[in-house]
Design a protein around this motif. Structure first.
Motif, PDB file in Angstrom:
ATOM      1  N   VAL A 222    -124.476  29.211  70.523  1.00 19.77           N
ATOM      2  CA  VAL A 222    -125.868  29.456  70.915  1.00 19.77           C
ATOM      3  C   VAL A 222    -126.729  29.726  69.678  1.00 19.77           C
ATOM      4  O   VAL A 222    -127.867  29.251  69.584  1.00 19.77           O
TER       5      VAL A 222
ATOM      6  N   ASN B   4    -134.676  35.554  75.065  1.00 19.73           N
ATOM      7  CA  ASN B   4    -133.951  34.436  75.676  1.00 19.73           C
ATOM      8  C   ASN B   4    -132.727  34.052  74.854  1.00 19.73           C
ATOM      9  O   ASN B   4    -131.719  33.587  75.382  1.00 19.73           O
ATOM     10  N   TYR B   5    -132.855  34.230  73.552  1.00 22.26           N
ATOM     11  CA  TYR B   5    -131.755  33.999  72.611  1.00 22.26           C
ATOM     12  C   TYR B   5    -130.504  34.755  73.069  1.00 22.26           C
ATOM     13  O   TYR B   5    -129.398  34.194  73.148  1.00 22.26           O
TER      14      TYR B   5
ATOM     15  N   TRP C 146    -129.257  33.736  76.803  1.00 19.48           N
ATOM     16  CA  TRP C 146    -128.396  32.549  76.793  1.00 19.48           C
ATOM     17  C   TRP C 146    -126.984  32.912  76.341  1.00 19.48           C
ATOM     18  O   TRP C 146    -125.997  32.429  76.914  1.00 19.48           O
ATOM     19  N   MET C 147    -126.864  33.770  75.335  1.00 19.50           N
ATOM     20  CA  MET C 147    -125.544  34.163  74.827  1.00 19.50           C
ATOM     21  C   MET C 147    -124.713  34.841  75.907  1.00 19.50           C
ATOM     22  O   MET C 147    -123.566  34.450  76.183  1.00 19.50           O
TER      23      MET C 147
ATOM     24  N   VAL D  97    -135.641  32.597  81.456  1.00 18.51           N
ATOM     25  CA  VAL D  97    -135.562  31.759  80.251  1.00 18.51           C
ATOM     26  C   VAL D  97    -136.690  30.721  80.197  1.00 18.51           C
ATOM     27  O   VAL D  97    -136.916  30.113  79.150  1.00 18.51           O
ATOM     28  N   ARG D  98    -137.377  30.518  81.313  1.00 14.33           N
ATOM     29  CA  ARG D  98    -138.537  29.625  81.278  1.00 14.33           C
ATOM     30  C   ARG D  98    -139.708  30.285  80.554  1.00 14.33           C
ATOM     31  O   ARG D  98    -140.630  29.598  80.105  1.00 14.33           O
TER      32      ARG D  98
ATOM     33  N   PHE E 281    -132.010  34.215  86.129  1.00 11.88           N
ATOM     34  CA  PHE E 281    -131.818  33.717  84.767  1.00 11.88           C
ATOM     35  C   PHE E 281    -132.772  32.554  84.471  1.00 11.88           C
ATOM     36  O   PHE E 281    -133.437  32.534  83.425  1.00 11.88           O
TER      37      PHE E 281
ATOM     38  N   PHE F 297    -125.212  35.086  79.207  1.00 11.24           N
ATOM     39  CA  PHE F 297    -125.055  34.395  80.479  1.00 11.24           C
ATOM     40  C   PHE F 297    -124.058  33.248  80.367  1.00 11.24           C
ATOM     41  O   PHE F 297    -123.191  33.074  81.241  1.00 11.24           O
ATOM     42  N   ILE F 298    -124.147  32.486  79.289  1.00  9.37           N
ATOM     43  CA  ILE F 298    -123.168  31.406  79.092  1.00  9.37           C
ATOM     44  C   ILE F 298    -121.769  31.978  78.908  1.00  9.37           C
ATOM     45  O   ILE F 298    -120.792  31.471  79.475  1.00  9.37           O
TER      46      ILE F 298
ATOM     47  N   TRP G 199    -129.972  27.651  68.424  1.00  9.29           N
ATOM     48  CA  TRP G 199    -131.250  28.358  68.410  1.00  9.29           C
ATOM     49  C   TRP G 199    -131.936  28.320  67.052  1.00  9.29           C
ATOM     50  O   TRP G 199    -133.138  28.052  66.969  1.00  9.29           O
TER      51      TRP G 199
END
Length: 495
Positions: A182, A284-285, A288-289, A277-278, A273, A291-292, A186
């Protein structure tokens, strides 16, 4: 002055959350595997060897760092008094990790305080704090890496923290890898310091295993893979995943194959989520980390049929983070959203975990522990062997040398499994001749009954139903509502 005071509000939330969760220590709900780690730590204290049975080296615990921490707590507080201080320490570390996470995803100090408390009383967070496992340390280290390394840009964090994280659990390479990917996506460049930290972390863990234990991978991983390995077709694997993901993806397990609560939670987590992130936010950085990572960790372990609850605690918490952020940052009717979340979800989850902790604590501490204390009084020669499964409470409280059926604490079992898996159990008994056998089954009506009757006698039956009573009528109702434990039969060698 007022600004400084406001900045302390999240710290006050940490203190309040830790104190609130100390009530769960009264349930005595401690995970079986914690006692494996603690016996390894005490073996190090007594024999100077990381092992389980005397001076034989074996990586019987999944975590090296937590063994060393447990060793220190045993040395400082003594074997009789170290458990409560260590559980409090675990709770503090987890809650400090949630404080660092709150700094990454929220701005308002009151939002952070509510976030810390609500995260802290989720079922997996309570279990991380009080069950005695290594995940309090792990969660704190992982969140510290995100905060000090990727948020504050501290180079020391990229070197030191991956080493400590991987020395806690080798499977954390999944977390470190997702964060790395990620980050590259990014910032469009490679952090070479972080790569160095990862290399040092992996090499430190593997080198220690090789030079100390003579193995690359922890014995626990090898033993579980060997004992639980089953050959499934692709369709069987898919069916197995379908039957289990509902009870491990969410916050609680329900009887049966289908858990609608998990499906609803999964959908809501995804929607929250996507909504977050929208928005154009720096956080958001980190969203994403985490949640993924939550998705990948769950998918990998469920696909590998790893159905031990603790593998899923951290992902369960991190996947729920977008829900809390979404609710806390509502511009319209925020209090209504928050009230609904607390009343409809948080309180029921807390109530469920409270009942579960009380019932399971009774089944583990008040029941299974008594088997170990009985043997401790019955057998004074601590060089005698017992063959059983699992290798937690009974070996710890009996003090006897132990052979477990999976081979976590004794490698010779693995040799028997490799030679003749269908008959490894009776072959181990014939070859090793342990003085005691502890079994879920009536061994005198098993396929090996003739041999066992000739060489062993039943000395005591342990029954769950005998431990479902309490002077406190509310506790008794909980024990009966959710009886916890397994019936056991204890056998002693007669020749």
């Amino acid at each position: 002055m007022a600004e400084t005071k406001n900045k302390k509000i999240p710290i006050y939330a940490v203190i309040f959350t830790v104190v609130f969760k100390l009530l769960f220590l009264l349930t005595h709900y401690i995970q079986e595997d914690a006692f494996i780690t603690w016996r390894v730590a005490q073996n190090l204290l007594d024999y100077g060897v990381i092992g389980f049975n005397g001076n034989t080296k074996i990586s019987a615990s999944t975590t090296h760092l937590y063994v060393l921490v447990s060793y220190l707590f045993n040395a400082v507080f003594g074997k009789e008094n170290f458990i409560e201080p260590l559980l409090i320490f675990n709770s503090i570390l987890f809650t400090m990790g949630s404080l660092l996470l709150s700094h990454l995803v929220l701005k308002n100090v009151w939002h952070k305080a509510i976030f810390i408390f609500l995260i802290g009383i989720l079922p997996p967070a309570i279990k991380i704090s009080i069950l005695g496992m290594e995940y309090g340390i792990l969660f704190c280290l992982e969140m510290a890496l995100l905060y000090y390394g990727f948020h504050k840009g501290k180079k020391w964090a990229f070197i030191v923290l991956p080493i400590l994280i991987l020395f806690t659990r080798i499977d954390t390479v999944i977390f470190l890898g997702i964060v790395f990917l990620v980050d590259i996506f990014w910032i469009k460049k490679i952090r070479w310091t972080y790569i160095l930290g990862g290399i040092l972390g992996v090499s430190t863990a593997l080198t220690f295993n090789w030079f100390y234990f003579g193995e690359i991978v922890n014995n626990t991983i090898v033993a579980k893979k060997l004992a639980y390995d089953r050959h499934f077709t692709f369709e069987q694997n898919l069916d197995y995943f379908r039957l289990n993901f509902g009870n491990f993806w969410g916050m609680l397990k329900l009887p049966g194959d289908f858990n609608p609560l998990t499906i609803l939670l999964l959908i809501f987590e995804l929607l929250c989520f996507i909504y977050l992130v929208r928005q154009r936010e720096k956080r958001n950085y980190f969203l994403w980390m985490i949640f993924i990572f939550g998705w990948v960790k769950q998918l990998i372990f469920l696909s590998q049929k790893s159905l031990f609850d603790w593998y899923y605690w951290v992902p369960q918490i991190l996947l729920f983070v977008p829900v809390l952020i979404f609710v806390l940052e509502q511009k319209v009717k925020r209090n209504l959203w928050l009230a609904l979340l607390i009343v409809v979800y948080i309180i029921p989850m807390l109530a469920f975990q409270t009942i579960h902790s009380i019932a399971t604590g009774n089944g583990e501490w008040n029941y299974r522990r008594t088997i170990g204390t009985f043997l401790n009084q019955y057998e004074k020669d601590k060089n005698q062997w017992i063959f059983l499964e699992p290798a937690g409470y009974v070996p710890y409280f009996s003090g006897l040398k132990t052979i477990d059926e999976v081979g976590l604490v004794d490698k010779k079992v693995q040799e028997e499994i490799k030679k003749d898996k269908p008959n490894f159990w009776i072959n181990t008994i014939k070859n090793r001749k342990p003085k005691y056998l502890l079994s879920y089954d009536d061994l005198f009506i098993s396929k090996d009954a003739e041999y066992l009757k000739a060489h062993y006698k039943l000395i005591k039956e342990f029954r769950v139903k005998d431990h479902l009573k309490s002077d406190n009528k509310i506790l008794e109702k909980i024990y009966i509502l959710k009886p916890s434990g397994t019936d056991y039969n204890l056998y002693e060698k007669i020749d």
